[in-house]
Design a protein around this motif. Structure first.
Motif, PDB file in Angstrom:
ATOM      1  N   ASN A  95       1.175  -1.395   0.176  1.00  0.00           N
ATOM      2  CA  ASN A  95      -0.423   0.233  -0.181  1.00  0.00           C
ATOM      3  C   ASN A  95       0.793   1.255   0.085  1.00  0.00           C
ATOM      4  OD1 ASN A  95      -2.296   0.897  -0.303  1.00  0.00           O
ATOM      5  ND2 ASN A  95      -3.066   1.539   1.709  1.00  0.00           N
ATOM      6  N   GLN A  96       2.292   0.913  -0.496  1.00  0.00           N
ATOM      7  CA  GLN A  96       3.089   1.932  -0.359  1.00  0.00           C
ATOM      8  C   GLN A  96       2.812   3.224  -1.397  1.00  0.00           C
ATOM      9  OE1 GLN A  96       5.728   4.580  -1.872  1.00  0.00           O
ATOM     10  NE2 GLN A  96       6.489   2.577  -2.168  1.00  0.00           N
ATOM     11  N   ASN A  97       2.482   3.993  -1.507  1.00  0.00           N
ATOM     12  CA  ASN A  97       2.921   5.425  -2.093  1.00  0.00           C
ATOM     13  C   ASN A  97       3.251   6.973  -2.091  1.00  0.00           C
ATOM     14  OD1 ASN A  97       1.370   6.821   0.360  1.00  0.00           O
ATOM     15  ND2 ASN A  97      -0.934   6.130  -0.220  1.00  0.00           N
TER      16      ASN A  97
ATOM     17  N   ASN B 107     -10.727  11.401  -3.040  1.00  0.00           N
ATOM     18  CA  ASN B 107      -9.311  10.764  -1.628  1.00  0.00           C
ATOM     19  C   ASN B 107      -8.416   9.880  -1.560  1.00  0.00           C
ATOM     20  OD1 ASN B 107     -11.732  11.135  -0.505  1.00  0.00           O
ATOM     21  ND2 ASN B 107     -13.135   9.792  -0.143  1.00  0.00           N
ATOM     22  N   ALA B 108      -8.288  10.191  -3.068  1.00  0.00           N
ATOM     23  CA  ALA B 108      -7.022   8.694  -3.204  1.00  0.00           C
ATOM     24  C   ALA B 108      -5.899  10.066  -3.614  1.00  0.00           C
ATOM     25  CB  ALA B 108      -7.404   8.017  -4.554  1.00  0.00           C
ATOM     26  N   PHE B 109      -6.604  10.777  -4.603  1.00  0.00           N
ATOM     27  CA  PHE B 109      -5.472  11.620  -5.102  1.00  0.00           C
ATOM     28  C   PHE B 109      -5.277  13.378  -5.238  1.00  0.00           C
ATOM     29  CE2 PHE B 109      -3.027   8.168  -7.981  1.00  0.00           C
ATOM     30  CZ  PHE B 109      -4.515   7.151  -8.424  1.00  0.00           C
ATOM     31  N   TYR B 110      -6.681  13.792  -4.562  1.00  0.00           N
ATOM     32  CA  TYR B 110      -6.631  15.117  -4.369  1.00  0.00           C
ATOM     33  C   TYR B 110      -5.484  15.641  -3.617  1.00  0.00           C
ATOM     34  CZ  TYR B 110      -8.543  19.654  -5.867  1.00  0.00           C
ATOM     35  OH  TYR B 110      -8.867  20.880  -6.803  1.00  0.00           O
ATOM     36  N   ARG B 111      -5.396  14.953  -2.419  1.00  0.00           N
ATOM     37  CA  ARG B 111      -4.121  15.851  -1.684  1.00  0.00           C
ATOM     38  C   ARG B 111      -2.343  15.815  -2.454  1.00  0.00           C
ATOM     39  NH1 ARG B 111      -0.281  14.470   2.107  1.00  0.00           N
ATOM     40  NH2 ARG B 111      -0.850  12.159   2.311  1.00  0.00           N
ATOM     41  N   THR B 112      -2.564  15.411  -2.959  1.00  0.00           N
ATOM     42  CA  THR B 112      -0.889  14.892  -3.224  1.00  0.00           C
ATOM     43  C   THR B 112      -0.924  14.759  -5.166  1.00  0.00           C
ATOM     44  OG1 THR B 112      -1.088  12.593  -3.689  1.00  0.00           O
ATOM     45  CG2 THR B 112       0.116  13.378  -1.228  1.00  0.00           C
ATOM     46  N   ASN B 113      -1.899  14.719  -5.684  1.00  0.00           N
ATOM     47  CA  ASN B 113      -1.891  15.148  -7.023  1.00  0.00           C
ATOM     48  C   ASN B 113      -3.324  15.014  -7.621  1.00  0.00           C
ATOM     49  OD1 ASN B 113      -0.494  12.070  -6.199  1.00  0.00           O
ATOM     50  ND2 ASN B 113       1.035  13.627  -8.013  1.00  0.00           N
ATOM     51  N   SER B 239      -9.019   3.376  -7.379  1.00  0.00           N
ATOM     52  CA  SER B 239      -8.519   4.436  -6.583  1.00  0.00           C
ATOM     53  C   SER B 239      -7.717   4.542  -5.803  1.00  0.00           C
ATOM     54  CB  SER B 239      -9.600   5.774  -6.718  1.00  0.00           C
ATOM     55  OG  SER B 239     -10.354   6.278  -7.464  1.00  0.00           O
ATOM     56  N   PHE B 240      -7.988   3.521  -5.446  1.00  0.00           N
ATOM     57  CA  PHE B 240      -6.953   2.803  -4.266  1.00  0.00           C
ATOM     58  C   PHE B 240      -5.722   2.265  -4.728  1.00  0.00           C
ATOM     59  CE2 PHE B 240      -8.910   5.798  -0.641  1.00  0.00           C
ATOM     60  CZ  PHE B 240      -9.811   5.558  -1.255  1.00  0.00           C
ATOM     61  N   VAL B 241      -6.042   1.483  -5.595  1.00  0.00           N
ATOM     62  CA  VAL B 241      -4.907   0.244  -6.020  1.00  0.00           C
ATOM     63  C   VAL B 241      -4.279   1.548  -6.755  1.00  0.00           C
ATOM     64  CG1 VAL B 241      -4.617  -1.571  -7.057  1.00  0.00           C
ATOM     65  CG2 VAL B 241      -6.514  -1.737  -5.571  1.00  0.00           C
ATOM     66  N   GLY B 242      -4.716   1.811  -7.281  1.00  0.00           N
ATOM     67  CA  GLY B 242      -3.944   3.092  -8.232  1.00  0.00           C
ATOM     68  C   GLY B 242      -2.987   4.147  -7.818  1.00  0.00           C
ATOM     69  N   LYS B 243      -3.850   4.752  -7.004  1.00  0.00           N
ATOM     70  CA  LYS B 243      -2.485   5.135  -5.339  1.00  0.00           C
ATOM     71  C   LYS B 243      -1.776   4.344  -5.285  1.00  0.00           C
ATOM     72  CE  LYS B 243      -2.286   8.884  -2.683  1.00  0.00           C
ATOM     73  NZ  LYS B 243      -1.167  10.276  -2.925  1.00  0.00           N
ATOM     74  N   SER B 244      -1.363   2.926  -5.196  1.00  0.00           N
ATOM     75  CA  SER B 244      -0.163   1.933  -4.803  1.00  0.00           C
ATOM     76  C   SER B 244       0.510   1.740  -5.768  1.00  0.00           C
ATOM     77  CB  SER B 244      -1.213   1.357  -3.564  1.00  0.00           C
ATOM     78  OG  SER B 244      -1.227   0.098  -4.994  1.00  0.00           O
ATOM     79  N   LEU B 245       0.779   2.309  -6.944  1.00  0.00           N
ATOM     80  CA  LEU B 245       1.311   2.050  -7.802  1.00  0.00           C
ATOM     81  C   LEU B 245       1.578   3.328  -8.275  1.00  0.00           C
ATOM     82  CD1 LEU B 245      -0.927  -0.616 -10.157  1.00  0.00           C
ATOM     83  CD2 LEU B 245       0.709  -1.108  -8.885  1.00  0.00           C
ATOM     84  N   LEU B 246       1.500   4.276  -7.762  1.00  0.00           N
ATOM     85  CA  LEU B 246       1.882   5.868  -8.592  1.00  0.00           C
ATOM     86  C   LEU B 246       3.360   5.818  -8.203  1.00  0.00           C
ATOM     87  CD1 LEU B 246       1.024   8.124  -9.909  1.00  0.00           C
ATOM     88  CD2 LEU B 246       0.638   8.952  -7.668  1.00  0.00           C
ATOM     89  N   SER B 247       3.918   5.426  -7.399  1.00  0.00           N
ATOM     90  CA  SER B 247       5.493   5.442  -7.257  1.00  0.00           C
ATOM     91  C   SER B 247       6.123   4.887  -8.229  1.00  0.00           C
ATOM     92  CB  SER B 247       5.436   5.403  -6.010  1.00  0.00           C
ATOM     93  OG  SER B 247       4.899   4.258  -4.840  1.00  0.00           O
TER      94      SER B 247
END
Lengths: 300, 303
Positions: A95-97, B107-113, B239-247
């Motif tokens: 869950n690393q982001n 919720n998943a993205f707006y704060r950081t992206n 969205s939440f799975v996508g967030k975990s792949l962003l890095s």
């Protein structure tokens, strides 16, 4: 019978939902926010089933391919206790982001983005020395009323700095493990519960893992959230659940990025039945206020 | 045994998550069938292809449905002789612009992206518009539906809304119940296959296989599009799975993943093949992949 088949299927699906409600197993498949929808569908599903079974105007032509509709009932029997096994964890993303991760070879080197990461002014030698003190002399940190020679079996830290509970699990596990500014917590104590893995794909073999599955909708979107751990000489068994207490120390993952891990002081085996299998984003708890996070003044 | 147990858990979770929305979509579809005449519906839709698609997109906003529920609704619209471009734009836009999905993306993205939130919304609308217009041009006059159950099979003699002498509340309720059941199980049958495939992929395909191409932007876009297609997550949770792949993957890949999943996945592909003609489905899938890929390359240029 054949022309009533769809009605019977409706009633069987309703029975499946009722069964999962009665045995409280719905939480194994759906996040709390999503459970309301399946509960709401119970009444219309049942009513439609009744109409399709008892109404004489139904003239449905049964086909052999309709037998596939029985598949959910068969699969439900194969779910066992409804808990995903720990071995499945290696097949999920973590869950690393965190984007602005730092490599240990050069603390000024940016991992990815244009953000400038200023590391906190931490004397990591002092923090490490303090951490080792706690590890070597744990009795000094015992609660007075709980001095216990059998320290390998009972939790001993009187007031861990981080007490990881379900409502902060998702956010704190991610923050503490991966966020560069979390290095200021080196030497701090932590208590956490979860299932153990002897190794996990995104960490070097020197680390083990403790954690839970995090979901936001249903089991299909489960990701792994937890902590890198060094258990020392303690034997752990993959898929068993433990409560561990330890000290945070700085390490590196497989790609050389800084992480924080837990050097275990104490651990005890716990029953998985006493623990929620999944954790959710913090706003799913506490009426959406993330109260259990608010006491930690986390820097990003 | 662990593998079978995990596959079963994932399958049941997909089933429980999809069923209420399929039921809702089928209920809406049968209400449309019972109460709204072909003429009434036709009057609401502009003849112009682009305007018609825009109406379809607005319909998606005011009648929010997830990627499962839209299929019975859009099929019913097509049976009601709604133009193909309107039904397709509705089908593609609704799972992205519905408020629950927008909230989870926020919720998943707006704060950081925040740009990822806006790209999902804006590109989702544009892609639905473009594909709706193209499909309308290609299939405008042709019949694209496979009729699995007809009113005649049902023995229903009072489904035709203009037969006022047979109308009563009781008959309407019975009619709605029957149509809901038929529409629901037409879709659920194929959902079973799709959910099974998605469960097998989720359990058997190691997630770190995605990392093979993450150093090449074009290949990582394609990788995440295929990932979204095969894992078949609902649009509220991707969205939440996508967030975990962003890095690990670039923003363009994550945008592609967030756009493709709600529009098409393996689960819905099986359902579509059971309800629409093969040529229609194949063309739709091809266009979705192609247009999203092109839009994602634009993200590479801009960000």
């Amino acid at each position: 019978m054949k022309k009533r088949f769809l009605g019977i299927i409706c009633l069987l699906y309703s029975a499946l939902i009722v069964n999962s409600l009665l045995f409280d197993s719905l939480k194994n498949f759906l996040a709390p926010q999503m459970q309301i929808y399946i509960k709401l569908s119970l009444i219309p599903m049942t009513l439609i089933g009744i109409v399709m079974v008892f109404n004489n105007n139904v003239n449905y032509r049964f086909k052999k391919s309709d037998l596939i509709l029985l598949l959910p009932l068969v699969m439900a029997l194969l779910t066992g206790n409804g808990r995903l096994t720990a071995s499945f964890a290696n097949n999920r993303s973590s869950n690393q982001n965190v984007e602005n991760r730092v490599k240990t070879e050069n603390n000024k080197e940016k991992a990815d983005t244009d953000n400038n990461v200023e590391l906190p002014n931490v004397d990591s030698a002092t923090a490490s020395r303090k951490a080792n003190e706690i590890i070597e002399k744990p009795k000094e940190y015992l609660k007075e009323s709980e001095t216990n020679d059998n320290i390998s079996e009972t939790p001993i830290l009187s007031n861990p700095f981080f007490n990881i509970i379900d409502s902060n699990y998702n956010e704190l596990a991610n923050y503490i493990t991966f966020e560069p500014k979390a290095v200021k917590y080196e030497g701090k104590s932590i208590r956490v519960r979860g299932f153990a893995l002897e190794t996990i794909s995104y960490l070097n073999d020197e680390y083990s893992f403790i954690g839970k599955y995090a979901i936001s909708c249903c089991a299909a979107d489960a990701t792994i959230v937890g902590f890198a751990v060094k258990y020392g000489n303690r034997k752990i068994v993959t898929d068993k659940w433990y409560e561990i207490e330890g000290i945070l120390k700085k390490g590196t993952d497989k790609e050389g990025y800084d992480i924080m891990y837990i050097e275990v002081i104490n651990m005890k085996e716990i029953s998985s039945n006493d623990e929620e299998q999944y954790v959710y984003p913090c706003y799913y708890y506490d009426d959406g206020l993330c109260e259990s996070m608010s006491k930690y003044d986390l820097e990003y | 045994m662990d593998i079978i147990k995990n596959i079963s858990i994932i399958f049941i979770s997909i089933f429980f998550e999809s069923l209420p929305f399929l039921l809702l979509g089928s209920l809406i579809s049968s209400i449309i069938e019972t109460y709204i005449t072909d003429d009434k519906l036709a009057k609401m839709i502009p003849k112009n292809g682009i305007l018609g698609s825009i109406v379809g997109i607005f319909l998606g906003f005011f009648l929010p449905a997830c990627d499962c529920a839209v299929i019975p609704i859009s099929k019913r619209l097509l049976k009601k002789k709604i133009p193909v471009n309107v039904a397709i734009s509705f089908m593609l836009a609704s799972p992205i612009i519905n408020p629950v999905v927008l909230l989870s993306t926020y919720n998943a993205f707006y704060r950081t992206n925040p740009e990822i939130f806006w790209l999902r919304l804006i590109f989702g609308i544009l892609i639905a518009l473009v594909i709706g217009v193209i499909m309308g041009l290609l299939f405008g006059k042709k019949s694209v539906i496979v009729n699995n159950i007809t009113d005649e099979d049902d023995g229903c003699c009072h489904c035709h809304h203009d037969n006022h002498s047979h109308r009563s509340i009781k008959n309407d309720i019975l009619s709605i119940s029957r149509h809901t059941a038929y529409d629901l199980f037409e879709v659920v049958k194929f959902l079973m296959f799709g959910a099974l495939i998605a469960s097998l992929v989720q359990v058997l395909l190691p997630r770190n296989i995605l990392m093979i191409f993450n150093n090449n932007q074009v290949l990582s876009i394609i990788t995440l599009m295929l990932f979204a297609y095969f894992i078949s997550l609902c649009s509220t949770s991707d969205s939440f799975v996508g967030k975990s792949l962003l890095s690990t993957f670039g923003k363009s890949s994550i945008v592609a993943y967030l756009l493709l999943g709600p529009m098409i996945d393996i689960k819905n592909t099986v359902v579509l093949f059971g309800n629409y003609k093969k040529s229609f489905v194949l063309t739709l899938i091809f266009l979705i992949f192609l247009i999203i890929f092109i839009f994602s390359l634009m993200v590479v240029r801009v960000l």
